[in-house]
Design a protein around this motif. Sequence first.
Motif, PDB file in Angstrom:
ATOM      1  N   THR A   1      61.701  75.704 134.085  1.00 37.13           N
ATOM      2  CA  THR A   1      63.095  75.765 134.582  1.00 37.13           C
ATOM      3  C   THR A   1      62.972  75.106 136.014  1.00 37.13           C
ATOM      4  O   THR A   1      62.414  75.342 136.708  1.00 37.13           O
ATOM      5  CB  THR A   1      63.808  76.982 134.638  1.00 37.13           C
TER       6      THR A   1
ATOM      7  N   THR B   1      70.973  65.842 131.312  1.00 39.70           N
ATOM      8  CA  THR B   1      71.294  66.938 130.298  1.00 39.70           C
ATOM      9  C   THR B   1      71.922  66.276 129.039  1.00 39.70           C
ATOM     10  O   THR B   1      72.168  67.120 127.979  1.00 39.70           O
ATOM     11  CB  THR B   1      72.333  68.104 130.727  1.00 39.70           C
ATOM     12  N   ASN B   2      72.035  64.790 129.237  1.00 41.61           N
ATOM     13  CA  ASN B   2      72.879  64.235 127.967  1.00 41.61           C
ATOM     14  C   ASN B   2      71.729  64.158 126.785  1.00 41.61           C
ATOM     15  O   ASN B   2      72.107  63.643 125.960  1.00 41.61           O
ATOM     16  CB  ASN B   2      73.127  62.792 128.363  1.00 41.61           C
TER      17      ASN B   2
ATOM     18  N   GLN C   1      65.312  67.242 127.241  1.00 37.02           N
ATOM     19  CA  GLN C   1      64.204  67.212 128.159  1.00 37.02           C
ATOM     20  C   GLN C   1      63.082  68.291 127.935  1.00 37.02           C
ATOM     21  O   GLN C   1      63.521  69.296 127.163  1.00 37.02           O
ATOM     22  CB  GLN C   1      64.747  67.332 129.609  1.00 37.02           C
TER      23      GLN C   1
ATOM     24  N   LYS D   1      73.939  76.071 133.827  1.00 35.86           N
ATOM     25  CA  LYS D   1      72.630  75.697 133.172  1.00 35.86           C
ATOM     26  C   LYS D   1      72.797  74.504 132.016  1.00 35.86           C
ATOM     27  O   LYS D   1      73.824  74.789 131.146  1.00 35.86           O
ATOM     28  CB  LYS D   1      71.989  77.217 132.439  1.00 35.86           C
ATOM     29  N   SER D   2      71.542  73.916 131.907  1.00 31.75           N
ATOM     30  CA  SER D   2      71.591  72.936 130.722  1.00 31.75           C
ATOM     31  C   SER D   2      71.531  73.816 129.318  1.00 31.75           C
ATOM     32  O   SER D   2      71.175  74.955 129.004  1.00 31.75           O
ATOM     33  CB  SER D   2      70.409  72.163 130.923  1.00 31.75           C
ATOM     34  N   GLN D   3      72.119  73.249 128.380  1.00 29.91           N
ATOM     35  CA  GLN D   3      72.281  73.943 127.108  1.00 29.91           C
ATOM     36  C   GLN D   3      71.894  72.936 126.054  1.00 29.91           C
ATOM     37  O   GLN D   3      71.979  71.852 126.188  1.00 29.91           O
ATOM     38  CB  GLN D   3      73.891  74.024 126.768  1.00 29.91           C
TER      39      GLN D   3
ATOM     40  N   ASN E   1      64.170  73.106 131.408  1.00 27.36           N
ATOM     41  CA  ASN E   1      65.706  73.513 131.448  1.00 27.36           C
ATOM     42  C   ASN E   1      66.026  73.179 133.029  1.00 27.36           C
ATOM     43  O   ASN E   1      65.251  73.071 133.746  1.00 27.36           O
ATOM     44  CB  ASN E   1      65.697  75.162 131.644  1.00 27.36           C
TER      45      ASN E   1
ATOM     46  N   PHE F   1      72.387  66.087 137.064  1.00 27.77           N
ATOM     47  CA  PHE F   1      72.344  66.896 136.090  1.00 27.77           C
ATOM     48  C   PHE F   1      73.168  66.414 134.998  1.00 27.77           C
ATOM     49  O   PHE F   1      72.639  66.446 133.821  1.00 27.77           O
ATOM     50  CB  PHE F   1      72.884  68.392 136.616  1.00 27.77           C
ATOM     51  N   ARG F   2      74.326  65.740 135.279  1.00 26.78           N
ATOM     52  CA  ARG F   2      75.027  65.388 134.070  1.00 26.78           C
ATOM     53  C   ARG F   2      74.467  64.435 133.134  1.00 26.78           C
ATOM     54  O   ARG F   2      74.045  64.514 131.870  1.00 26.78           O
ATOM     55  CB  ARG F   2      76.646  64.712 134.521  1.00 26.78           C
TER      56      ARG F   2
ATOM     57  N   TYR G   1      81.435  72.556 131.562  1.00 24.96           N
ATOM     58  CA  TYR G   1      80.254  73.310 131.659  1.00 24.96           C
ATOM     59  C   TYR G   1      80.931  74.965 132.027  1.00 24.96           C
ATOM     60  O   TYR G   1      82.112  75.067 132.601  1.00 24.96           O
ATOM     61  CB  TYR G   1      79.596  73.140 132.888  1.00 24.96           C
TER      62      TYR G   1
END
Length: 354
Positions: free
Chosen positions: A65, A119-120, A123, A55-57, A126, A115-116, A43
Amino acid sequence: MELQNYVQDAITLLQELIKTPSFSREENLAADIMAEQLFKYGYSCQREGNNLWIKSQPFDSLKPTILLNAHIDTVKPVSSWTRDPFAPTIENNEILYGLGSNDCGGGLVSLLQAFRILTNKPQTYNLVYLVSAEEEVSGSEGFRRVKSLLPPIDMAIVGEPTSLQPAIAEKGLMVLRITWHGKSGHAARNEGINAIYEALDDLNWLRHYHFEKESTFLGPTKMNITVINAGTQHNVVPDKCEAVVDIRTNEHYTNHEVFDLVSSHVKGDVQARSFDLESSSINISHPFVKRCIELGMQPYGSPTLSDQSLMPFDSLKLGPGDSSRSHSADEYIKISEIERAIQTYVKLLDGFHL
């Protein structure tokens, strides 16, 4: 990765944090550990003082958010610890002892693993994961410092220990210092004006005053005199008496209202330490609260303060561990609590529509 791998990552990271003293305003080494870990996870971390966030990407400004937040600082260990507070000992493969393990290291590492996982996959929102400093002292270098640097937030989950039940309301805090003035004199001759006697009627009023408006989740606003200082020696009539008053407000009273009420009833000079630690709540009809209820959770009101009081957006507290273990000797978190927290966060948020 399997869930157990995420759980093991969480435990390993928490053990490293326990080994590293991170008292409020002294979190730099623990923040370094977090920054290094976030880098290892791939990250791009932003840092402001001892606060860090990712932040999620890709980050889509058109999506709502959600903030995942927990603090990195701890109180200092009390003298009644029976073990080394900085030795992260696991007993019976289940209980992890160490300062900050419960408040709120368990929430900190569980939210990161959630979070990990979340964010795979894409969604509808954010995610921002924030590690904040100085929560235990409501310091200016913690959430206050980074609030304006974060993207617009629509909702926050604060990872304080709540036994994984949603704390949808939180009492605010108003700390007052009240000073009564007298005139010094010789006690043997009964000279002067005794500042303690000047304070007595006010202290009695503070003790017995009842705030009328009660809260469904938080109960009444409560006021306690917690410190009194007066006098220098036995034969001198004291010319000053000071008291500290701790007031825990529900959502029906702002801190300014409480200040004005107390000021109008007491003879002493009233000063407020701060006005910004207001009571906070999220509506029980909020989609996320409804989702919690659908999963069998029981919303409640929390008497303890957190960074939630500084958040100008919808927020609730939800985290592993038990609030009664916080700030106590031989603090601990259960491995199963961290595992269940990761599962719960993912179950609540995966596919969630805000």
